[in-house]
Design an enzyme around this catalytic site. Sequence first.
Site, PDB file in Angstrom:
ATOM      1  N   GLY A 275      10.979  43.975  36.771  1.00  0.00           N
ATOM      2  CA  GLY A 275      10.630  42.568  36.610  1.00  0.00           C
ATOM      3  C   GLY A 275      11.437  41.893  35.522  1.00  0.00           C
ATOM      4  O   GLY A 275      11.956  40.781  35.693  1.00  0.00           O
ATOM      5  N   ASP A 312      23.971  46.743  37.091  1.00  0.00           N
ATOM      6  CA  ASP A 312      24.497  48.101  36.972  1.00  0.00           C
ATOM      7  C   ASP A 312      23.327  49.026  36.662  1.00  0.00           C
ATOM      8  O   ASP A 312      22.579  48.782  35.702  1.00  0.00           O
ATOM      9  CB  ASP A 312      25.533  48.179  35.848  1.00  0.00           C
ATOM     10  CG  ASP A 312      26.783  47.382  36.152  1.00  0.00           C
ATOM     11  OD1 ASP A 312      27.156  47.298  37.332  1.00  0.00           O
ATOM     12  OD2 ASP A 312      27.380  46.823  35.200  1.00  0.00           O
ATOM     13  N   CYS A 386       3.107  47.379  26.402  1.00  0.00           N
ATOM     14  CA  CYS A 386       1.818  46.863  26.888  1.00  0.00           C
ATOM     15  C   CYS A 386       0.650  47.622  26.258  1.00  0.00           C
ATOM     16  O   CYS A 386      -0.305  47.992  26.932  1.00  0.00           O
ATOM     17  CB  CYS A 386       1.736  46.908  28.404  1.00  0.00           C
ATOM     18  SG  CYS A 386       1.971  48.539  29.139  1.00  0.00           S
TER      19      CYS A 386
END
Length: 459
Positions: A275, A312, A386
């Site tokens: 993401g 890449d 997180c």
Amino acid sequence: MVVTPPRRGHSGNPQREAGDEIAGLAARKAAARLLAAVIDARTPLDGLTDNEHGHPQYKALDSRDRALVRAILVTALRHRMTIAGLLSKRLEKPLPPNATALSHILHVAAAQILFLDVPDSAAVDLAVTHAKSDPRTLRFSGLVNGVLRSLARAKETELALALAATSEAPEWFSERLTDAYGTDKARAILAAHRHEAPVDFTVKADPTLWAERLGGVVLPTGTVRVEKLAANVTDLPGFANGAWWVQDAAASLPAHLFGDIRGQRVADLCAAPGGKTAQLILAGAQVTAIDASRNRLARLKQNLDRLGLTADLVQTDLLDYRPAHLFDAVLLDAPCSSTGTVRRHPDVPWTKTMADIEKLADLQRRLLAHAVGLVKPGGRIVFSNCSLDPIEGEELYRAFLADKPGTAADPIRPGEFAGVDPFLTPDGTLRTTPADLALESPGISGLDGFFAARMRRTD
């Protein structure tokens, strides 16, 4: 997403099926077995319920029963302390320490009786049948019947009171939250954990348009949020042509901290599922995405292919990575305890320990020290994870700056980008919790717990 099971038919009242199997019994047995794996063996729930590599007992079920098992498990873990308290009231004495199989049968049934759309009679009868089928619990089948029938009769009068008086977390986790955030904020975080998280989408362009198409709202940060999906993610408009990807609003914030990176070479470390990689590419960077897992990197490539984006890709242990040329900037979203994702993963407080958090914090320090060496002098480093625990966030950041010559704080300033100000700390770092971003209802509110800090290499 939690799937509400049907009230009748295949997983409802017990019926005889092919092979003289009782309808729904296999699903309840699987749920109890997997609950044991989470609670007794500290096995993460996602791995157990993976459709390709999950527990054999889970994979043996059809898709409908798999959905039921996951609904039972998520519910039983999300409300574990409330369930335990209501069951305990109905026992003359506590269950012996070795009666874990019996405890899991009771918890699986209680989750259905108290929180899921399953007839009480079906939940009770299947639990009794399950107890009778297991030599470890056979002699307790009468107790199972009595306790669960009492629970079913009393739920209308007792459940709300029990929820109000209970924190849904093991003691170590509640204490860590209280130490870090104070009593009131800790309670608010634990209350948020009782609610299923909404689904957030990062869109390539025009959030207002996609909020309308997906049936959601646009958050101050630009994320599109939907409380309940009307279909599977892959069936939603915009999926096939790569208009968006699923990403919690908090997880989308770190990539914004680089400012203008058009034309810059940026490394996304520990990059999968991609993401943040996608965000960096859309911001105009030339991105190198690095991850140690071949399978996770393959998933990242699939995600980028759907989005029509390229990077890449490098599969390697980050601590072994030595690029030919230093980068203009690096993003390290480090492996952590994931305590900020309990709304989505209610098994986390039951599968992690303080020792795990301390071990992960040590790994993060080593990864961050290596990440600084990958960027040019003057280049930016963004560190994030997180976790809700300051050991992996605020405390690690301060200690790192104190101990690492050649690295300086690069505080995040108010107004740098839309929606960031409510989450800034006095140190100029970013901190979100599930108790933040209060909107019109609990189901549409909150964020994953996230920490992010920005630094510059000075030598």
